[in-house]
Design a protein around this motif. Structure first.
Motif, short mmCIF file in Angstrom:
data_model
loop_
_atom_site.label_atom_id
_atom_site.label_comp_id
_atom_site.label_asym_id
_atom_site.label_seq_id
_atom_site.Cartn_x
_atom_site.Cartn_y
_atom_site.Cartn_z
N LEU A 163 59.74 7.65 -28.43
CA LEU A 163 59.71 8.62 -27.33
C LEU A 163 59.05 8.08 -26.07
N GLU A 164 58.27 6.99 -26.23
CA GLU A 164 57.47 6.54 -25.08
C GLU A 164 58.31 6.31 -23.83
N GLY A 165 59.47 5.64 -24.04
CA GLY A 165 60.33 5.32 -22.90
C GLY A 165 61.01 6.54 -22.31
N LYS A 166 61.07 7.62 -23.08
CA LYS A 166 61.82 8.80 -22.61
C LYS A 166 60.96 9.73 -21.75
N ILE A 167 59.63 9.63 -21.94
CA ILE A 167 58.75 10.58 -21.25
C ILE A 167 58.52 10.15 -19.81
N GLN A 168 58.89 11.04 -18.87
CA GLN A 168 58.73 10.70 -17.46
C GLN A 168 57.35 11.11 -16.95
N GLN A 169 56.88 12.24 -17.44
CA GLN A 169 55.57 12.75 -17.01
C GLN A 169 55.05 13.63 -18.13
N GLU A 170 53.74 13.61 -18.36
CA GLU A 170 53.25 14.33 -19.53
C GLU A 170 51.84 14.85 -19.30
N LYS A 171 51.58 16.08 -19.81
CA LYS A 171 50.20 16.60 -19.82
C LYS A 171 49.81 16.80 -21.27
N ARG A 172 48.60 16.35 -21.66
CA ARG A 172 48.15 16.49 -23.06
C ARG A 172 46.90 17.34 -23.13
N ARG A 173 46.78 18.11 -24.20
CA ARG A 173 45.53 18.84 -24.41
C ARG A 173 45.27 19.07 -25.89
N GLY A 174 44.08 18.75 -26.35
CA GLY A 174 43.69 19.02 -27.73
C GLY A 174 43.14 20.43 -27.83
N TYR A 175 43.28 21.05 -28.98
CA TYR A 175 42.75 22.40 -29.16
C TYR A 175 42.49 22.63 -30.63
N ARG A 176 41.62 23.59 -30.94
CA ARG A 176 41.25 23.81 -32.34
C ARG A 176 42.14 24.86 -33.00
N ILE A 177 42.39 24.68 -34.30
CA ILE A 177 43.16 25.67 -35.08
C ILE A 177 42.30 26.11 -36.26
N PRO A 178 41.96 27.41 -36.33
CA PRO A 178 41.14 27.89 -37.45
C PRO A 178 42.02 28.30 -38.63
N LEU A 179 42.16 27.40 -39.59
CA LEU A 179 43.08 27.66 -40.71
C LEU A 179 42.43 28.53 -41.76
N PHE A 180 43.25 29.31 -42.45
CA PHE A 180 42.76 30.11 -43.57
C PHE A 180 42.08 29.17 -44.57
N ALA A 181 40.87 29.53 -45.00
CA ALA A 181 40.13 28.62 -45.89
C ALA A 181 39.72 29.31 -47.18
N GLY A 182 40.42 30.36 -47.56
CA GLY A 182 40.08 31.07 -48.79
C GLY A 182 39.47 32.43 -48.48
N ARG A 183 39.44 33.26 -49.51
CA ARG A 183 38.90 34.61 -49.31
C ARG A 183 37.40 34.53 -49.09
N GLY A 184 36.81 35.59 -48.64
CA GLY A 184 35.35 35.62 -48.57
C GLY A 184 34.82 35.70 -47.15
N SER A 185 35.67 35.38 -46.14
CA SER A 185 35.16 35.51 -44.76
C SER A 185 35.27 36.97 -44.34
N GLN A 186 34.24 37.41 -43.64
CA GLN A 186 34.22 38.80 -43.18
C GLN A 186 35.13 38.96 -41.96
#
Ligand SMILES: Cc1cc2nc3c(=O)[nH]c(=O)nc-3n(C[C@H](O)[C@H](O)[C@H](O)COP(=O)(O)OP(=O)(O)OC[C@H]3O[C@@H](n4cnc5c(N)ncnc54)[C@H](O)[C@@H]3O)c2cc1C
Length: 412
Positions: free
Chosen positions: A235-258
């Protein structure tokens, strides 16, 4: 005299807007406070699996930038599997427009919506909630924390920390009209480009949304995996312009959280209601908002302040799905090559994966089917279905390669 609202909602992502819309439609006095000026960008693939149709009216469809009929699946950029479908599998949206639409819908139903007004303080008093912003102080009977993974409500009210926060990286990339045309109606997914996760290329109207995400918090710095993903996909050659951003994802981790406490409750990412296999969160954000509104409506109608019914509804409807998704994730991400071979060799596994994406097959049923088909995948993987006399050397190499992949993941 300060107006007292029935409910104050903090955050206007899909979770907050759904809660606000449902409550305002039932005649409650709702104030929704959003930190950002709307429309605002949210790092997100914007992929709505088709099951969103079960819970949203069709009026979101004009916002769909691309309807997905085909999936191209690769393993570390190779061994392309192309699955075509006559029926839609998913809908692609841009979150700024989609979220703004849902917020406007809540306002049209009667909710008071203030954007560009971050909540800075919260007090729980006897029988009421007091919320502070730089512009004012507001009071209500109930409070909804819909303020996402980094929200203030959970912290201010002493809800426990989220137990499995992964990091994903999203890029918005401009490509040529010819490249855009080639991926119309098709999404690309790659297994193996990041430990315990996948990479994606989602077509939008005038660009592609690309990203990598892992369901474990192993890959704290996904930037390097993202670069490898771009390289492996060519894909590197195909991308003309790009904006990147990291972000957090809070995944389900089992029962017990209030997720309820006194006169407050949490919805969407604030409650860590994200599918732990694919990282899908928009559907569960909207749905949890709807369930929360139902409980709040009953509480206000019956003058009964216990909100624990919402927690029970979420546990009944979502947790069995998330638990099955955890099992699928353990299998699929530990035995990546085998999972890939299974999808390639067994048409039923391909079709049931599509049905799961469309939302017509639950994770619970998908997991049952996967267990049944896994032995065929194993036989196929070991080359036992194709040849009577095992080609010992080739088989050994393939098993060793599988081992190496696993070893790499276990070492992390
Ligand atoms: C890179 C990436 C890709 C993803 N791709 C997909 C995908 O393709 N499909 C999918 O289904 N899910 C995807 N997800 C998950 C999805 O983005 C989330 O699950 C979803 O946004 C949750 O919605 P929400 O309403 O709970 O929270 P959010 O969308 O995060 O909304 C929370 C809102 O609260 C506001 N807020 C925060 N603090 C305050 C405050 N103090 N006062 C007032 N307002 C506040 C924020 O500004 C924000 O608008 C992805 C996530 C990531 C990180």
């Amino acid at each position: 005299m300060m107006e007292i609202f029935d409910v104050i909602i903090v955050g206007l992502g899909p979770a907050g807007s759904s809660t606000a819309y449902q409550l305002a439609s039932r005649g409650h006095r709702v104030l929704a406070l959003e930190k950002e000026k709307m429309p605002r960008y949210k790092p997100c693939g914007g992929c709505l699996s088709r099951k969103i149709e079960n819970i949203l009216d069709d009026d979101f469809k004009p916002l769909v930038e691309e309807t997905i009929y085909n999936v191209i699946l690769t393993f570390q950029g190779e061994g392309e599997i192309r699955v075509e479908s006559k029926e839609p599998i998913a809908y692609m949206v841009m979150r700024d427009r989609f979220d703004h639409f849902l917020a406007q819908k809540a306002a049209a139903a009667g909710a008071e919506v203030h954007d560009n007004e971050p909540v800075t303080g919260i007090e729980m008093r006897y029988g009421e909630v007091v919320v502070h912003t730089k512009k004012g102080t507001y009071r209500a009977q109930y409070l909804v924390g819909a303020d996402g993974v980094n929200g203030v409500v959970g912290r201010a009210l002493g809800y426990g920390p989220k137990r499995n926060i992964a990091v994903a990286l999203e890029g918005e990339a401009n490509v040529s009209p010819e490249d855009l045309r080639q991926l119309r109606g098709t999404m690309r997914l790659d297994m193996g480009c990041i430990p315990y996760g996948y990479g994606w290329v989602f077509p939008k109207q005038d660009h592609w949304s690309l990203g990598v995400g892992s369901v474990k918090n192993l890959a704290r710095h996904p930037g390097s995996y993202y670069s490898v993903f771009l390289e492996e996909q060519g894909l590197e050659g195909k991308i003309q312009q790009e904006k990147r951003r990291g972000y957090r994802i809070p995944l389900f981790a089992g029962r017990g959280s209030q997720i309820t406490k006194g006169r407050s409750l949490l919805v969407g990412d604030a409650a860590a209601l994200v599918d732990p296999f694919l990282g899908e969160g928009i559907y569960y954000a909207v749905r949890s908002g709807q369930l929360a509104a139902g409980t709040l409506h009953s509480a206000m109608t019956l003058d009964y302040s216990d909100l624990s019914g919402y927690g029970k509804k979420v546990a009944r409807e979502m947790f069995p799905e998330f638990e099955a998704a955890q099992k699928v994730a353990r299998f699929a991400y530990h035995f990546l090559r085998m999972g890939f071979t299974l999808i390639k060799a067994v048409p039923a596994a391909r079709e049931s994966s599509l049905e799961m994406l469309r939302g017509r097959l639950s994770y619970v049923d998908y997991w049952q089917g996967l267990k049944k088909n896994a032995r065929f995948g194993l036989y196929e993987f070991l080359n036992l279905l194709k040849t009577r006399h095992r080609k010992a050397e080739a088989t050994y190499d393939r098993v060793a390669a599988q081992y190496d992949t696993g070893l790499f993941l276990w070492k992390q």
